[in-house]
Scaffold this active site. Sequence first.
Site, PDB file in Angstrom:
ATOM      1  N   ASN A 234      21.543  61.303 125.315  1.00  0.00           N
ATOM      2  CA  ASN A 234      21.435  62.224 124.179  1.00  0.00           C
ATOM      3  C   ASN A 234      20.161  63.059 124.324  1.00  0.00           C
ATOM      4  OD1 ASN A 234      19.206  60.769 122.762  1.00  0.00           O
ATOM      5  ND2 ASN A 234      20.761  59.161 122.693  1.00  0.00           N
TER       6      ASN A 234
ATOM      7  N   ASP B 285      25.516  54.555 120.756  1.00  0.00           N
ATOM      8  CA  ASP B 285      26.411  53.603 120.076  1.00  0.00           C
ATOM      9  C   ASP B 285      27.459  53.058 121.040  1.00  0.00           C
ATOM     10  OD1 ASP B 285      25.261  53.672 117.531  1.00  0.00           O
ATOM     11  OD2 ASP B 285      26.211  55.608 117.105  1.00  0.00           O
TER      12      ASP B 285
ATOM     13  N   PHE C 158      15.555  55.414 111.285  1.00  0.00           N
ATOM     14  CA  PHE C 158      15.708  56.861 111.236  1.00  0.00           C
ATOM     15  C   PHE C 158      17.193  57.144 111.053  1.00  0.00           C
ATOM     16  CE2 PHE C 158      11.865  59.292 112.415  1.00  0.00           C
ATOM     17  CZ  PHE C 158      10.987  58.222 112.488  1.00  0.00           C
TER      18      PHE C 158
ATOM     19  N   LYS D 130      22.722  53.788 105.201  1.00  0.00           N
ATOM     20  CA  LYS D 130      22.122  53.074 106.351  1.00  0.00           C
ATOM     21  C   LYS D 130      20.974  52.183 105.880  1.00  0.00           C
ATOM     22  CE  LYS D 130      23.473  56.474 109.791  1.00  0.00           C
ATOM     23  NZ  LYS D 130      23.116  57.611 110.617  1.00  0.00           N
TER      24      LYS D 130
ATOM     25  N   LYS E 169      21.520  48.267 106.698  1.00  0.00           N
ATOM     26  CA  LYS E 169      20.693  47.668 107.754  1.00  0.00           C
ATOM     27  C   LYS E 169      19.498  46.899 107.181  1.00  0.00           C
ATOM     28  CE  LYS E 169      22.330  51.098 111.105  1.00  0.00           C
ATOM     29  NZ  LYS E 169      22.158  51.674 112.432  1.00  0.00           N
TER      30      LYS E 169
HETATM   31  N1  CTP Z   1      20.276  52.296 115.821  1.00  0.00           N
HETATM   32  C1  CTP Z   1      20.187  51.085 116.499  1.00  0.00           C
HETATM   33  N2  CTP Z   1      21.181  50.707 117.353  1.00  0.00           N
HETATM   34  C2  CTP Z   1      22.259  51.481 117.546  1.00  0.00           C
HETATM   35  C3  CTP Z   1      22.359  52.708 116.857  1.00  0.00           C
HETATM   36  C4  CTP Z   1      21.360  53.089 116.017  1.00  0.00           C
HETATM   37  O1  CTP Z   1      19.210  50.380 116.319  1.00  0.00           O
HETATM   38  N3  CTP Z   1      23.202  51.073 118.383  1.00  0.00           N
HETATM   39  C5  CTP Z   1      19.215  52.687 114.890  1.00  0.00           C
HETATM   40  C6  CTP Z   1      18.503  53.980 115.228  1.00  0.00           C
HETATM   41  O2  CTP Z   1      17.373  53.737 116.024  1.00  0.00           O
HETATM   42  C7  CTP Z   1      18.107  54.509 113.860  1.00  0.00           C
HETATM   43  C8  CTP Z   1      19.184  53.978 112.942  1.00  0.00           C
HETATM   44  O3  CTP Z   1      19.803  52.886 113.635  1.00  0.00           O
HETATM   45  O4  CTP Z   1      16.871  53.996 113.422  1.00  0.00           O
HETATM   46  C9  CTP Z   1      20.237  54.977 112.560  1.00  0.00           C
HETATM   47  O5  CTP Z   1      20.753  55.572 113.729  1.00  0.00           O
HETATM   48  P1  CTP Z   1      21.846  56.717 113.665  1.00  0.00           P
HETATM   49  O6  CTP Z   1      22.224  57.106 115.050  1.00  0.00           O
HETATM   50  O7  CTP Z   1      21.404  57.784 112.705  1.00  0.00           O
HETATM   51  O8  CTP Z   1      23.040  55.983 112.937  1.00  0.00           O
HETATM   52  P2  CTP Z   1      24.074  54.913 113.339  1.00  0.00           P
HETATM   53  O9  CTP Z   1      23.700  53.628 112.683  1.00  0.00           O
HETATM   54  O10 CTP Z   1      24.304  54.853 114.806  1.00  0.00           O
HETATM   55  O11 CTP Z   1      25.371  55.468 112.583  1.00  0.00           O
HETATM   56  P3  CTP Z   1      26.240  56.792 112.906  1.00  0.00           P
HETATM   57  O12 CTP Z   1      26.152  56.984 114.398  1.00  0.00           O
HETATM   58  O13 CTP Z   1      27.581  56.409 112.441  1.00  0.00           O
HETATM   59  O14 CTP Z   1      25.624  57.905 112.122  1.00  0.00           O
END
Ligand code: CTP
Length: 413
Positions: free
Chosen positions: A221, A290, A335, A349, A353
């Site tokens: 990303n 993800d 974040f 979130k 979380k």
């Molecule tokens: N995060 C994490 N592990 C993952 C994905 C995200 O620890 N596999 C953490 C990121 O570091 C951030 C938070 O979760 O602090 C939110 O990440 P974000 O990408 O905004 O959201 P997601 O939880 O992945 O949800 P979505 O992709 O559905 O928006």
Amino acid sequence: MAAKSVKEKEAGVFAGLHIVCGVTGGIAAYKAVEVVSRLRKLGAEVHVIMTKEATQFVTELTFREISGQPVSTDMWAKVPHFHVEHIALATLADLVLVAPATANVLAKAANGIADDMLSTTLLATKAPVFFAPAMNTAMYEHPATQHNMDVLRARGAHILEPASGPLACGTSGKGRLPEPAEIVAALGQYLEKRATLAGKKILVTAGGTEEPLDPVRYLGNHSTGRMGYAIAREAARRGADVVLLSGPAMLPVPEGVHLISVQTARQMYEAAMQESADADAIIMAAAVADYRPAVTYPHKIKKGEGSLTLTLERNPDILLELGRRKRTGQILVGFAAETQNLHAYAKAKLEKKNLDLIVANDVSREDAGFAAETNEAILFARDGQEREIPLMQKTALAAILLDSVEKRLAEKA
Ligand code: CTP
């Protein structure tokens, strides 16, 4: 991570600090050479600005050699690597010291006069400013000088008391520049008081993860790590033991920060679980993938005639797991990178979380989110507080976020 020794702690407050040292035209200018040398040995990056008069006493070359940095002597000279030369150092500075400070520079600073590089920097900086006045006793005691120092103090500047003794003009009295060691000690004391996170372990994650598809390709990303690195730097500056768990990033590791480099989300997960157990606060600024390719091919995938379908499988949600394992007293910050419904998604979130704080940004904007130097965000807290953070440098946002973390750490203690 091993506890810091006393010596490391002493040096710690200066490590990685950007100090701008203004040198004005007084006989004591030679002592500033030792001040700069000491600050550099303690790990600070020192940028010297000399007034034209100062160059009559000590050469620019001396300061360039001692500081290891280019020296600014006049406002219109080009300072390499900076965008707007005349305020670049003002923005860069974590602390500004003027030593020796003549009656003239005190008068200019008190009246907002900006007619050379040093006075312009003093007017433009938001960093704490220390003046070490050095001059003839009569000039020091003159009501004009005393008034100017009162004005500067009232605005938050720090004035270091001059020492008494024989002066260059042949008389004896108050007006000598304090010894370099005393000046450095005074700055150190001030910085130690600001070491508000001393004794705390802060785990910061940063950057994006890379999920390999074959030996030459990966899913990734746009994250550059800027936000996480700025937080790590600020936490270290406040005296914390900082572990920076980072995906591949092209940024310099902040001074005093322990870096753990990883590539994939699963590697970040393993390291985060290990490092989080004794952390007082965890700030999850990394952009974790993800999904990862279900298969990592051992050889480069060769193209065929038709389309190629990849199967992806879920990566662990690191923050979700950290939320489950959260100890009493631990602060967890996430974040939320969103392109729509910022409020609703971020708050969801925060709850899901088990976070104390979440920084929500709209990553579809050009001046915020990935790769930008600046960010605009909303800080949501578990207790319902919301704070809109206007567009600002990521370093400034890091400071606001850590203020909030500190406040919650104190409450939970
Ligand atoms: N995060 C994490 N592990 C993952 C994905 C995200 O620890 N596999 C953490 C990121 O570091 C951030 C938070 O979760 O602090 C939110 O990440 P974000 O990408 O905004 O959201 P997601 O939880 O992945 O949800 P979505 O992709 O559905 O928006």
